[in-house]
Design an enzyme around this catalytic site. Structure first.
Site, PDB file in Angstrom:
ATOM      1  N   PHE A   1       3.056  39.354  26.837  1.00  0.00           N
ATOM      2  CA  PHE A   1       2.618  37.587  26.541  1.00  0.00           C
ATOM      3  C   PHE A   1       4.082  36.911  26.267  1.00  0.00           C
ATOM      4  CE2 PHE A   1       2.273  34.402  23.379  1.00  0.00           C
ATOM      5  CZ  PHE A   1       1.097  33.640  23.923  1.00  0.00           C
TER       6      PHE A   1
ATOM      7  N   GLU B   1      16.795  40.840  27.102  1.00  0.00           N
ATOM      8  CA  GLU B   1      16.580  40.525  25.420  1.00  0.00           C
ATOM      9  C   GLU B   1      17.094  41.238  24.588  1.00  0.00           C
ATOM     10  OE1 GLU B   1      15.493  37.577  25.678  1.00  0.00           O
ATOM     11  OE2 GLU B   1      14.752  37.348  27.453  1.00  0.00           O
TER      12      GLU B   1
END
Ligand code: BEZ
Length: 200
Positions: A31, A106
């Site tokens: 998501f 990330e």
């Protein structure tokens, strides 16, 4: 990972690799709630608009490696718990190897977290799936925390890093959310400050 009063180290790749969610699966839902909504720099099998319950976007995470520098961090998104809110974004069905790329991208504080997501359009509207999101929790060393939207816009207007100017991220996200029909006052207010106060 963390002891009382000690912030987690910046690079989260090792922790994420150990979080072996969905081992043996051919595909996993990811998501996206930030830049992943408008820019997927990885292969995916399909994508669908979706939402998650109980989370809200906030520009509360410092960026030393993408939209700022260690000397002058920018601000990028994370999610905070907000039990009554829906966060609208984009779900991507990916093969598990994609996570090595995202873990590296990330690595400045983001951890993979399992989430229940709900598809919002088409024949699948209202159906659920389990997926993964990347969240930067308050205990990570790059976390900046709350500030007024005006103050956040001021910092973002001044910041740039290897991935480009910080304001570009906010303005692209604001457009992408509008295209999804998502109302997000936090993002919209910062984007408005950037346009009106800084001429972006
Ligand atoms: C996202 O767009 O979902 C995202 C935001 C921050 C880190 C990783 C992914």
């Amino acid at each position: 990972m963390e002891t009382a009063g000690v912030k987690m180290s910046l690079d989260t790749q090792v922790i994420n690799r150990q979080r072996d969610h969905f081992r043996g699966r051919d595909d996993v839902w990811l998501f996206g709630y930030g830049s992943l909504i408008y820019k997927a720099d990885f292969p995916f099998l399909e994508h669908r608009p979706a939402k998650i319950r109980g989370w809200a976007r906030r520009f509360w995470q410092g960026s030393h490696d993408h939209r700022g520098t260690p000397e002058a961090p920018g601000r990028v998104l994370t999610l905070i718990e907000a039990p009554e809110e829906d966060c609208i974004g984009m779900a991507y069905r990916v093969t598990p190897d994609v996570f090595a790329h995202l873990d590296h991208r990330e690595k400045n504080g983001y951890l993979r977290v399992v989430i229940d997501l709900t598809f919002t359009t088409g024949t699948n509207s209202g159906t659920h799936a389990e997926g993964l999101i990347y969240i930067a929790h308050p205990h990570n060393a790059a976390f900046l925390g709350p500030a007024s939207e005006a103050e956040i816009a001021r910092q973002i207007a001044q910041s740039r890093g290897p991935s480009g100017p910080n304001d570009e991220y906010v303005l692209a996200l604001d457009h992408a959310l509008a295209a999804l029909g998502a109302v997000d006052p936090h993002v919209a207010t910062i984007a408005q400050h950037l346009r009106h106060d800084y001429g972006r």
